[in-house]
Structure formats: structure tokens, C-alpha cells
Design a protein around this motif. Structure first.
Motif, PDB file in Angstrom:
ATOM      1  N   GLY A  12      -5.060   0.538  -3.368  1.00  0.00           N
ATOM      2  CA  GLY A  12      -4.527   1.602  -2.594  1.00  0.00           C
ATOM      3  C   GLY A  12      -3.735   0.951  -1.520  1.00  0.00           C
ATOM      4  N   VAL A  13      -4.194  -0.154  -0.864  1.00  0.00           N
ATOM      5  CA  VAL A  13      -3.114  -0.999   0.029  1.00  0.00           C
ATOM      6  C   VAL A  13      -1.876  -1.523  -0.436  1.00  0.00           C
ATOM      7  N   ARG A  14      -2.190  -2.096  -1.627  1.00  0.00           N
ATOM      8  CA  ARG A  14      -1.008  -2.527  -2.575  1.00  0.00           C
ATOM      9  C   ARG A  14      -0.038  -1.232  -2.750  1.00  0.00           C
ATOM     10  N   GLU A  15      -0.253  -0.248  -3.088  1.00  0.00           N
ATOM     11  CA  GLU A  15       0.257   0.959  -3.409  1.00  0.00           C
ATOM     12  C   GLU A  15       1.248   1.279  -2.087  1.00  0.00           C
ATOM     13  N   MET A  16       0.386   1.367  -0.882  1.00  0.00           N
ATOM     14  CA  MET A  16       0.899   1.769   0.410  1.00  0.00           C
ATOM     15  C   MET A  16       1.989   0.620   0.786  1.00  0.00           C
ATOM     16  N   VAL A  17       1.929  -0.653   0.584  1.00  0.00           N
ATOM     17  CA  VAL A  17       2.646  -1.528   0.736  1.00  0.00           C
ATOM     18  C   VAL A  17       4.299  -1.363   0.134  1.00  0.00           C
ATOM     19  N   LYS A  18       3.880  -0.775  -1.174  1.00  0.00           N
ATOM     20  CA  LYS A  18       4.922  -0.634  -1.994  1.00  0.00           C
ATOM     21  C   LYS A  18       5.908   0.553  -1.757  1.00  0.00           C
ATOM     22  N   GLN A  19       5.068   1.503  -0.951  1.00  0.00           N
ATOM     23  CA  GLN A  19       5.736   2.843  -0.798  1.00  0.00           C
ATOM     24  C   GLN A  19       6.423   2.534   0.804  1.00  0.00           C
ATOM     25  N   GLY A  20       6.030   1.598   1.455  1.00  0.00           N
ATOM     26  CA  GLY A  20       6.410   1.237   2.657  1.00  0.00           C
ATOM     27  C   GLY A  20       5.692   2.235   3.780  1.00  0.00           C
ATOM     28  N   ARG A  21       4.429   2.519   3.734  1.00  0.00           N
ATOM     29  CA  ARG A  21       3.568   3.171   4.401  1.00  0.00           C
ATOM     30  C   ARG A  21       2.291   2.586   4.926  1.00  0.00           C
ATOM     31  N   GLU A  22       2.057   3.187   5.977  1.00  0.00           N
ATOM     32  CA  GLU A  22       0.517   2.660   6.372  1.00  0.00           C
ATOM     33  C   GLU A  22      -0.110   3.923   7.227  1.00  0.00           C
ATOM     34  N   ASP A  82       5.735   5.012   8.848  1.00  0.00           N
ATOM     35  CA  ASP A  82       6.652   3.809   8.185  1.00  0.00           C
ATOM     36  C   ASP A  82       6.136   2.510   8.372  1.00  0.00           C
ATOM     37  N   ARG A  83       5.751   1.591   7.537  1.00  0.00           N
ATOM     38  CA  ARG A  83       5.335   0.473   7.348  1.00  0.00           C
ATOM     39  C   ARG A  83       6.098  -0.573   8.510  1.00  0.00           C
ATOM     40  N   ARG A  84       7.424  -0.357   8.395  1.00  0.00           N
ATOM     41  CA  ARG A  84       8.448  -1.176   9.078  1.00  0.00           C
ATOM     42  C   ARG A  84       8.538  -0.560  10.580  1.00  0.00           C
ATOM     43  N   THR A  85       8.605   0.680  10.756  1.00  0.00           N
ATOM     44  CA  THR A  85       8.892   0.929  12.256  1.00  0.00           C
ATOM     45  C   THR A  85       7.419   1.404  12.903  1.00  0.00           C
ATOM     46  N   HIS A  86       6.545   1.629  12.105  1.00  0.00           N
ATOM     47  CA  HIS A  86       5.167   2.108  12.630  1.00  0.00           C
ATOM     48  C   HIS A  86       5.201   3.472  13.119  1.00  0.00           C
ATOM     49  N   GLN A  87       6.503   4.324  12.907  1.00  0.00           N
ATOM     50  CA  GLN A  87       6.401   5.677  13.405  1.00  0.00           C
ATOM     51  C   GLN A  87       5.841   6.729  12.474  1.00  0.00           C
TER      52      GLN A  87
END
Length: 187
Positions: free
Chosen positions: A95-105, A139-144
Motif C-alpha cells: 500500500g505504501v508503494r502504491e501511495m508513492v506511485k500515486q503521489g499521496r500520503e 499530496d506527497r510532494r507538497t504535503h497539502q
């Protein structure tokens, strides 16, 4: 044990299920906390009573799960090892791998409201009315916060299976979200 995870149309990837996050409905502007950055710690030695140790493990699992979701898959595995095992641990890391691919956290954190604990030997089951009103995705990049992933009124019935490992610690082996709204027990 195969884990079935049902999401009542809510993008609560805190459970880190490897699936596309889609079909979310925007809610009115919920009051979510700012992005939480708690450091996950190694669990304390288990209390002597199985019930207390199970409650402690299950409750701590949720904050560690949120931290793991903001980590790399390798770091997530290390963070979650004291709390989950076997196929369920693998499922969470996928699931973490999938979230990384989706750019989410994960954003915020789900709050457990344990209703019942059943223990039978080295196995246990926790029934919870999980409060997900302060949890969403970012958003994994902006954390927003991604607004359409938030729902201020979300609770769901959760059943978690745990097993006491050879080291004496209780670990989750599976978790099911029933997709039904529930009422948290009084605290």
C-alpha cells in the motif's frame, strides 16, 4: 489470512490498501489538523494482562501506520514490524508503494475508539468504531491536504485480528473495515 478492506467511498489510504483512490465525495470543509509529523517509536514492553497489551498495540498501530505512510516502503516495513506481521505486513508495505506511485500520503490520523476486545489463547480480535474524521490524504510532494479526500463525519466499524508472536508481543494479522457508520463508545 486474506485481508478484505472496504472503504465506504472514503479515500482513507491510512490502511495503505494498494488500490486507486477514486470515487471520493467532497465534504463540507472539515476541520483537520495540520500534517502530523510524529516520530514512531519502538513499542514499550507489553503489559502483563493480554487485554491491556492488545489495546496498547492496536492503539499505537494507528499512529505508526500514519508515519509509515509518509515513509519509503522499506522504512514503512521497519516501522510496522513491531505492530503487524505476515501477509498483512506485506499488504501494508504494498500500500505504501502504491501511495508513492500515486503521489499521496496520509494527512492527519485515524483515531481508534475500541468497543470490544476478545482474547482466545494467542489470538485476539478488536472491534473498533474508528474515527476517520481527522484523517485524509495529502499530496506527497507538497504535503497539502487533498480536500476531496476529507470527510468530517466519518466513522467505520473495524475488526482487527491479532496474534501473540513468539517474542510475546501482539501484532495485527488482518483488518477489515465493514463500511458501516458506528457510534464511538463513551470515554
Amino acid at each position: 489470512m486474506r485481508t478484505v478492506v472496504v472503504f465506504r467511498g472514503h479515500a482513507i489510504a491510512l490502511l495503505l490498501a494498494p488500490m486507486a483512490i477514486a470515487g471520493c465525495q467532497a465534504a463540507t470543509s472539515p476541520s483537520l489538523p495540520s500534517r502530523m509529523t510524529t516520530a514512531a517509536s519502538t513499542p514499550k514492553p507489553s503489559p502483563t494482562k493480554p487485554h491491556d497489551a492488545i489495546v496498547e498495540t492496536y492503539s499505537a498501530y494507528w499512529s505508526v501506520l500514519a508515519e509509515a505512510g509518509r515513509s519509503s516502503p522499506e522504512k514503512a516495513r521497519e516501522l510496522l514490524k513491531p505492530y503487524a506481521k505476515g501477509g498483512y505486513l506485506d499488504h501494508l508495505v504494498d500500500g505504501v508503494r502504491e501511495m508513492v506511485k500515486q503521489g499521496r500520503e496520509p494527512y492527519g490520523q485515524a483515531v481508534p475508539r475500541i468497543k470490544e476486545v476478545r482474547v482466545g489463547g494467542k489470538y485476539a480480535e478488536v472491534t473498533d468504531c474508528l474515527d476517520m474524521s481527522r484523517a485524509a490524504m495529502a499530496d506527497r510532494r507538497t504535503h497539502q491536504l487533498i480536500p476531496e479526500t476529507a470527510d468530517a463525519k466519518t466513522t467505520t466499524t473495524v475488526t482487527a485480528a491479532l496474534e501473540r508472536s513468539s517474542d510475546g508481543r501482539w501484532r495485527l494479522t488482518g483488518l477489515t473495515m465493514k463500511g458501516t457508520t458506528c457510534k464511538s463508545p463513551s470515554r
